[in-house]
Design a protein around this motif. Structure first.
Motif, PDB file in Angstrom:
ATOM      1  N   THR A 186       0.839  -1.189   0.000  1.00  0.00           N
ATOM      2  CA  THR A 186       0.000   0.000   0.000  1.00  0.00           C
ATOM      3  C   THR A 186       0.878   1.244   0.000  1.00  0.00           C
ATOM      4  O   THR A 186       1.933   1.257   0.639  1.00  0.00           O
ATOM      5  N   SER A 202       0.018   4.249   1.076  1.00  0.00           N
ATOM      6  CA  SER A 202      -0.078   5.079   2.274  1.00  0.00           C
ATOM      7  C   SER A 202      -1.041   4.442   3.269  1.00  0.00           C
ATOM      8  O   SER A 202      -2.042   3.832   2.892  1.00  0.00           O
ATOM      9  N   GLY A 247      -5.363   7.705   5.517  1.00  0.00           N
ATOM     10  CA  GLY A 247      -6.286   8.213   4.503  1.00  0.00           C
ATOM     11  C   GLY A 247      -6.957   9.459   5.041  1.00  0.00           C
ATOM     12  O   GLY A 247      -7.210   9.552   6.245  1.00  0.00           O
ATOM     13  N   ARG A 248      -7.228  10.411   4.168  1.00  0.00           N
ATOM     14  CA  ARG A 248      -7.920  11.611   4.633  1.00  0.00           C
ATOM     15  C   ARG A 248      -9.421  11.371   4.505  1.00  0.00           C
ATOM     16  O   ARG A 248      -9.892  10.918   3.471  1.00  0.00           O
ATOM     17  N   CYS A 249     -10.140  11.647   5.577  1.00  0.00           N
ATOM     18  CA  CYS A 249     -11.582  11.400   5.579  1.00  0.00           C
ATOM     19  C   CYS A 249     -12.290  12.488   4.788  1.00  0.00           C
ATOM     20  O   CYS A 249     -12.056  13.672   5.011  1.00  0.00           O
ATOM     21  N   SER A 250     -13.153  12.074   3.860  1.00  0.00           N
ATOM     22  CA  SER A 250     -13.825  13.076   3.041  1.00  0.00           C
ATOM     23  C   SER A 250     -15.150  13.519   3.665  1.00  0.00           C
ATOM     24  O   SER A 250     -15.683  14.570   3.342  1.00  0.00           O
ATOM     25  N   TRP A 309      -8.412  11.816   9.892  1.00  0.00           N
ATOM     26  CA  TRP A 309      -7.575  10.799   9.245  1.00  0.00           C
ATOM     27  C   TRP A 309      -8.072   9.401   9.588  1.00  0.00           C
ATOM     28  O   TRP A 309      -8.570   9.173  10.696  1.00  0.00           O
ATOM     29  N   THR A 310      -7.922   8.498   8.647  1.00  0.00           N
ATOM     30  CA  THR A 310      -8.352   7.111   8.888  1.00  0.00           C
ATOM     31  C   THR A 310      -7.177   6.160   8.656  1.00  0.00           C
ATOM     32  O   THR A 310      -6.294   6.432   7.834  1.00  0.00           O
ATOM     33  N   GLU A 369       4.579   9.655   7.358  1.00  0.00           N
ATOM     34  CA  GLU A 369       3.197  10.064   7.045  1.00  0.00           C
ATOM     35  C   GLU A 369       2.575  10.858   8.186  1.00  0.00           C
ATOM     36  O   GLU A 369       1.802  11.784   7.974  1.00  0.00           O
TER      37      GLU A 369
END
Ligand code: SF4
Length: 330
Positions: free
Chosen positions: A37, A39, A42-45, A53-54, A102
């Motif tokens: 992977t 990253s 993940g940025r939460c939309s 962040w997730t 990250e």
């Protein structure tokens, strides 16, 4: 995603990575794969989510809850059989140094949630320990705000690590418990640990000084939404040491309907027509029902003197200013 060229169908993106993944282990009816992977964060939309962040260490989830909305994520990998979500589990390859890098993009006050799409303590974690490796990195940080959402008592394995992390970070654990009825839990969450085991984990974590919330998510009309059932659950959460309790109505996107409607037909045939009418029109319940549920839960929570999950007390860290188990990285 699939497209055609002269040499036949080719997979791209996450579907290609999934197809190339090495099989790590086949256990019972579940196959495990390892997935590279780019990253972990993940940025939460979603605008209304209580985190920015997730982190999801696994793709797919063996617990196989009938209402699970995350099945769509397997469709991105061209795995369209709804059962693939619980039978083909992908463990993301974890690189601690890359993850530390990250973390530098997180601004103060931006919460992280571990386990937004799949359960970070599903059975694969006993074998691969990716969630634990993530916590080992987070426990060396300071000033972060992170929470874990899980249905598994396996989270209590990491009690000491979480307590260590909580000395310099805001840490919360959210145990999802939808009912105390063991038979109902077995039917709707077939391979998740039983409710009494989850409450045992609440107690162990709370006794170690970790903030724990019990989430009755999702609430399914006429299945687990009675005042009596929610009151018993909230009471048990309070007795186990949880600080907060919340409940939210179920939503059923088309990928979840494919599994949930057959489940209803077998277990609650008298509810099939009403559920179909509601959820085929919209995946979300609106109007009177969510309002009624909110009021019911508010009353119950007050009765047992618990907070809402969102009402968090100010950070208490550092609990011990001399605490030096790990050197601070920030
Ligand atoms: S534990 Fe969560 S991710 Fe896993 S099947 Fe159940 S709802 Fe889906």
């Amino acid at each position: 995603m699939l497209f055609e060229d002269n040499s036949g169908p080719r997979l791209v993106g996450i579907a290609r990575l999934a197809a190339q993944s090495e099989t790590l282990e086949v256990k019972r009816s579940v196959e495990y794969f390892e997935l590279e992977t780019r990253s972990f964060l993940g940025r939460c939309s979603g605008q209304r989510m209580p985190f920015v962040w997730t982190v999801n260490p696994y793709r797919g989830c063996e617990f196989g809850c009938k209402y699970c909305y995350a099945r769509y994520a397997h469709e991105f990998m061209e795995l369209r059989d709804p059962d693939d979500f619980e039978r083909k589990v992908y463990a993301k390859r974890f690189h601690p140094a890359a993850f530390r890098e990250e973390l530098k993009k997180i601004k103060p006050g931006e919460p992280i949630c571990i386990g937004t799409a799949t359960d970070p303590y599903q059975p694969a974690e006993r074998r691969f320990r990716i969630t634990r490796h993530i916590l080992e990195v987070l426990a060396r940080e300071s000033g972060l705000d992170f929470g874990i959402t899980t249905k598994s008592d396996l989270v209590a394995r990491d009690c000491e690590l979480l307590a260590a992390a909580a000395r310099r970070n805001i840490v919360g654990v959210h145990l999802t418990i939808t009912t105390l009825d063991a038979e109902l839990a077995r039917a709707i969450e077939p391979r998740a640990p039983q409710p009494d085991l989850r409450l045992g984990a609440v107690k162990k974590l709370a006794d170690a000084g970790i903030r724990v919330a019990v989430l009755a998510h999702p609430i399914m009309p006429l299945i687990n939404d009675s005042e009596e059932s929610l009151d018993a659950l909230c009471k048990a959460a309070a007795e186990a040491g949880a600080q907060a309790f919340s409940a939210a109505p179920v939503f059923l996107k088309p990928c979840a309907q494919k599994v949930f409607f057959p489940f209803l037909e077998s277990n609650f045939p008298h509810l099939v027509r009403r559920y179909r009418e509601r959820f085929e029109a919209s995946p979300f319940l609106r109007g009177h029902y969510p309002e009624m549920l909110r009021e019911r839960v508010h009353k119950i929570r007050d009765r047992h003197q618990l907070r809402r999950r969102e009402d968090r007390p100010p950070p208490e860290w550092p609990i011990d200013p001399q605490f030096e188990l790990f050197p601070a990285n920030r």
